[in-house]
Design an enzyme around this catalytic site. Structure first.
Site, PDB file in Angstrom:
ATOM      1  N   GLY A 229       0.819  -1.206   0.000  1.00  0.00           N
ATOM      2  CA  GLY A 229       0.000   0.000   0.000  1.00  0.00           C
ATOM      3  C   GLY A 229       0.850   1.251   0.000  1.00  0.00           C
ATOM      4  N   ASN A 230       2.039   1.172   0.644  1.00  0.00           N
ATOM      5  CA  ASN A 230       2.927   2.327   0.693  1.00  0.00           C
ATOM      6  C   ASN A 230       3.742   2.485  -0.580  1.00  0.00           C
ATOM      7  OD1 ASN A 230       2.256   3.279   3.297  1.00  0.00           O
ATOM      8  ND2 ASN A 230       3.447   1.655   4.215  1.00  0.00           N
TER       9      ASN A 230
ATOM     10  N   LYS B 100      -2.889  -4.958  12.926  1.00  0.00           N
ATOM     11  CA  LYS B 100      -2.602  -4.550  11.549  1.00  0.00           C
ATOM     12  C   LYS B 100      -2.872  -3.064  11.372  1.00  0.00           C
ATOM     13  CE  LYS B 100      -1.625  -5.043   7.208  1.00  0.00           C
ATOM     14  NZ  LYS B 100      -0.226  -5.265   6.800  1.00  0.00           N
TER      15      LYS B 100
ATOM     16  N   LYS C  38      -1.754  -8.406   3.409  1.00  0.00           N
ATOM     17  CA  LYS C  38      -1.624  -8.539   1.964  1.00  0.00           C
ATOM     18  C   LYS C  38      -0.533  -9.517   1.553  1.00  0.00           C
ATOM     19  CE  LYS C  38       1.108  -5.816   0.552  1.00  0.00           C
ATOM     20  NZ  LYS C  38       2.586  -5.786   0.576  1.00  0.00           N
TER      21      LYS C  38
ATOM     22  N   LYS D 108       5.962 -10.108   5.907  1.00  0.00           N
ATOM     23  CA  LYS D 108       6.659 -10.246   4.629  1.00  0.00           C
ATOM     24  C   LYS D 108       7.679 -11.380   4.697  1.00  0.00           C
ATOM     25  CE  LYS D 108       6.327  -5.547   2.745  1.00  0.00           C
ATOM     26  NZ  LYS D 108       5.149  -5.166   3.537  1.00  0.00           N
TER      27      LYS D 108
END
Length: 303
Positions: A9-10, A122, A207, A265
């Site tokens: 998103g960033n 989150k 995500k 991640k």
């Protein structure tokens, strides 16, 4: 090579940028150029985050007092449609005319008893100063965390992804040469009722975990998580910080990294790369090709 690419998103809305449509379109255009470069030589499937956008839409919805605020699953669907539209359009502009592209709103089933529902962690939405965070927490009842000194963000439950409801449809698209944009925002979290019906829940699936599951289900060769940092760092924020360039999956532990950002991640990368012949990469959007070629970012594999 089949490559699942997860855009953070960033990467689509850089830290500190105004959340305007023009800014997000410009960032989508930059992302599309990097994706198009990969697509020239590889079969790509695109997932993306939506944390900042979900938070913005939630604030906008809360401002309209005539009706109750929309639940988070519906707001997630709105944000995924918006981002998917921008990415699809800019990707179509960057690829040869006639390239087949499809954006699919994706529901992902989660366990209603996932302990994450009791432990929101989150981050979503914009960053607030201390005084504003205190006011919003009192007004809306949102849990907030201090990500860095004086910078606060809303946090919500982040259950583990279970089953991608539309996986057969996604597989059909990909197997027939369609560039699919799917599992956006980590997918829309749903649970299955006792009667078999699906219903949305107030949560956001990470995500990267969702994209990792997508990569597994599609038997991808590579899984790239592209964000606004150039890799995974040991000792991040200290004088001795060091970027990890290459590492085997058994030699890195997701628990050594922040649970709300880099931890998922690393976890997703390790899970995917545990199978021989697969590579997972984490790094900057503009370095996508270099990460895949192990010349940049952090790559995790047995090779």
């Amino acid at each position: 090579m089949r490559v699942v690419v997860a855009l953070g998103g960033n990467a689509l809305l850089k830290r500190g940028e105004p959340m305007t449509a023009d800014v997000q379109r410009a960032n989508a255009r930059t992302a599309a150029r990097a994706l198009a470069d990969l697509a020239r030589d590889h079969e790509i499937v695109v997932a993306h985050g939506s944390g900042p956008q979900v938070g913005l839409l939630a604030l906008q919805a809360a401002a309209y007092k005539e009706v109750p605020a929309f639940p988070l699953d519906i707001i997630s669907a709105e944000s995924i449609g918006m981002i998917g539209y921008l990415v699809e359009q800019e990707l179509a502009n960057a690829l040869p005319e006639g390239t087949r592209i499809a954006t699919l709103l994706t529901q992902i089933e989660v366990d209603r008893n996932d302990p994450a529902f009791q432990r929101p962690e989150k981050p979503i939405g914009p960053i607030y100063g201390a005084a504003e965070a205190k006011r919003i927490a009192k007004r809306d009842g949102w849990p907030l965390v201090e990500e860095s000194p004086g910078k606060w963000r809303r946090v919500v439950a982040s259950p583990l992804p279970g089953r991608i409801i539309q996986i057969e449809t996604i597989r059909l698209l990909v197997d027939n040469g369609v560039t699919a944009i799917c599992a956006g925002g980590g997918g829309i979290p749903v649970i299955r009722e006792d009667d078999g019906d699906l219903v949305g829940v107030e949560a956001v699936i990470d995500k990267d975990r969702a994209a990792g599951l997508l990569a597994e289900e599609l038997s991808a060769d590579a899984f790239l998580m592209l964000t606004d940092v150039d890799g995974v760092y040991e000792g991040w924020g200290t004088d001795s910080q060091r970027r990890i360039e290459r590492v085997r999956p058994e030699a890195i532990d997701a628990r050594d990294f922040p649970p709300g950002s880099m931890g998922p991640k690393v976890e997703a990368a390790v899970t995917f790369a545990s199978a021989n012949g697969r590579i997972a990469g984490i790094g900057r959007l503009e370095d996508a090709r270099a990460i895949l070629q192990r010349r940049s970012g952090t790559t995790i594999s047995h090779q």
